[in-house]
Design an enzyme around this catalytic site. Structure first.
Site, PDB file in Angstrom:
ATOM      1  N   ASP A 104      -5.422   2.795  -2.912  1.00  0.00           N
ATOM      2  CA  ASP A 104      -4.118   3.485  -2.911  1.00  0.00           C
ATOM      3  C   ASP A 104      -4.137   4.680  -3.860  1.00  0.00           C
ATOM      4  O   ASP A 104      -3.629   5.750  -3.537  1.00  0.00           O
ATOM      5  CB  ASP A 104      -3.010   2.506  -3.323  1.00  0.00           C
ATOM      6  N   LYS A 152       0.827  -1.216   0.000  1.00  0.00           N
ATOM      7  CA  LYS A 152       0.000   0.000   0.000  1.00  0.00           C
ATOM      8  C   LYS A 152       0.861   1.266   0.000  1.00  0.00           C
ATOM      9  O   LYS A 152       0.546   2.244  -0.668  1.00  0.00           O
ATOM     10  CB  LYS A 152      -0.948  -0.013   1.201  1.00  0.00           C
ATOM     11  N   GLY A 159      -2.779  -4.563 -12.392  1.00  0.00           N
ATOM     12  CA  GLY A 159      -1.619  -4.326 -11.525  1.00  0.00           C
ATOM     13  C   GLY A 159      -1.786  -3.048 -10.722  1.00  0.00           C
ATOM     14  O   GLY A 159      -2.253  -2.036 -11.239  1.00  0.00           O
ATOM     15  N   ASP A 200     -20.280   3.229  -5.290  1.00  0.00           N
ATOM     16  CA  ASP A 200     -21.138   4.359  -4.877  1.00  0.00           C
ATOM     17  C   ASP A 200     -20.356   5.647  -4.672  1.00  0.00           C
ATOM     18  O   ASP A 200     -20.914   6.640  -4.176  1.00  0.00           O
ATOM     19  CB  ASP A 200     -21.889   4.012  -3.584  1.00  0.00           C
TER      20      ASP A 200
HETATM   21  O1  RIB Z   1      -3.741  -2.018  -1.749  1.00  0.00           O
HETATM   22  C1  RIB Z   1      -3.227  -3.009  -2.575  1.00  0.00           C
HETATM   23  C2  RIB Z   1      -1.996  -3.611  -1.949  1.00  0.00           C
HETATM   24  O2  RIB Z   1      -2.370  -4.282  -0.783  1.00  0.00           O
HETATM   25  C3  RIB Z   1      -1.308  -4.645  -2.804  1.00  0.00           C
HETATM   26  O3  RIB Z   1      -0.370  -4.103  -3.698  1.00  0.00           O
HETATM   27  C4  RIB Z   1      -0.698  -5.568  -1.774  1.00  0.00           C
HETATM   28  O4  RIB Z   1       0.687  -5.505  -1.692  1.00  0.00           O
HETATM   29  C5  RIB Z   1      -1.353  -5.193  -0.450  1.00  0.00           C
HETATM   30  O5  RIB Z   1      -0.493  -4.536   0.354  1.00  0.00           O
END
Ligand code: RIB
Length: 313
Positions: free
Chosen positions: A255, A45, A290, A227
């Protein structure tokens, strides 16, 4: 997006090698099925949020930890490829680099993370990077490193007068001591429910978000999947709709949202503008495979905003 200054975003968080397995359905408990693909992809993350911020044009610094193994080297290279400063990523001897086992079917995922070296990033390590944190516009945190380190980093950044954004993922209960040092907390619905003990559905969404503010966080933004997202403005719930896009892979959606939010806030845009910008960034991120590969550039976001005329489709 106005305001000239290049924002400096410092991410303190995880770096994982994602082992991504694709199949046309999730296996049942105790069942073996055949998959169609297995790939090793840089993730975590923290690193994902750093890559997303850098692609948007932020000066980005990563503070984290990897092992001295080949996965660690690959993760550092991914940071280099995205022009992320990584002198503050510690090399840990004798502990493996973090790994995430990610199972994907029909665009949705389930993830198991083995933190490894990420859990060797200790409060003392953060003290070595005071100058970096003092130079940041925003400190971006998640929960894939030890909680003590997250608390220490948030307190330190606040003592330097910095803005702290906390993405409380993976979900865990958090002490008020941390919430009091957070300017923006960004749970999804299930993280919010776990944080508050309130089932964050219907009218209870606002109740749950309000309770986070009462416990000390300055602002709360809840991501609601398809949503869209919600935030509190002067105590009232405001919603920002999501975008309908062709979903390829939702890994890293949160992220990308957090990086977009932090980037826009660092540019001194309002919370509403920043949530709306983050919604576009995450809409684009899920259209590619990815976690890091899917993070859009600022140009991508501008084109998307123009084509969708800034309105959710
Ligand atoms: O938020 C996605 C991430 O969560 C992935 O890349 C994985 O590594 C986990 O940490």
């Amino acid at each position: 997006m106005g305001k000239l200054k290049v924002p400096h975003i410092v991410v303190i968080g995880s770096l994982n090698m994602d082992i991504v397995i694709e199949a046309n359905r999730h296996p049942q408990l105790g069942e073996t099925i055949l998959g169609s693909n297995a790939r090793f992809i840089p993730g975590g993350k923290g690193a994902n949020q750093a890559v997303a911020a850098a692609r948007l044009g932020a000066k980005t610094t990563m503070i984290g930890a990897v092992g001295t193994d080949s996965f660690g080297q690959e993760l550092l290279k991914a940071l280099d490829d995205n022009k992320i400063s990584r002198n503050s990523v510690k090399l840990v001897d004798g502990t493996a680099t973090g790994i995430a086992s990610i199972f994907i079917s029909n665009g949705d995922n389930s993830i198991v993370v083995v933190p490894g070296a990420n859990y060797q990033l200790l409060p003392d390590d953060i003290d070595r990077y005071d100058a970096i944190i003092q130079n940041a516009d925003i400190l971006l945190l998640q929960l894939e490193i030890p909680l003590d380190t997250v608390i220490h980093a948030a307190k330190k950044a606040k003592s330097f007068g910095k803005t702290v954004v906390l993405n409380p993922a993976p979900a865990q209960f958090l002490p008020d001591e941390l919430l009091r040092n957070v300017d923006y907390i960004t749970p999804n619905r299930s993280e919010l429910s776990l944080l508050t003990g309130i089932q964050a559905e219907g009218d209870e969404l606002e109740t749950a978000m309000t309770s986070i503010i009462q416990r000390g966080a300055n602002n709360v933004v809840t991501t609601l999947g398809a949503d869209g997202s919600a935030f509190l403005e002067k105590g009232k719930l405001q919603k920002v709709p999501g975008y309908k896009v062709s979903v390829v892979d939702t890994t890293g959606a949160g992220d990308s949202f957090n990086a977009g939010l932090a980037f826009s806030l660092a540019k001194q845009n309002s919370l509403e503008q920043s949530v709306s910008f983050a919604a576009k960034v995450s809409a684009l991120a899920v259209t590619k495979f990815g976690a890091q590969a899917g993070m859009p550039s600022m140009k991508d976001v501008e084109v998307f905003a123009k084509n969708s005329k800034g309105e959710p489709t």
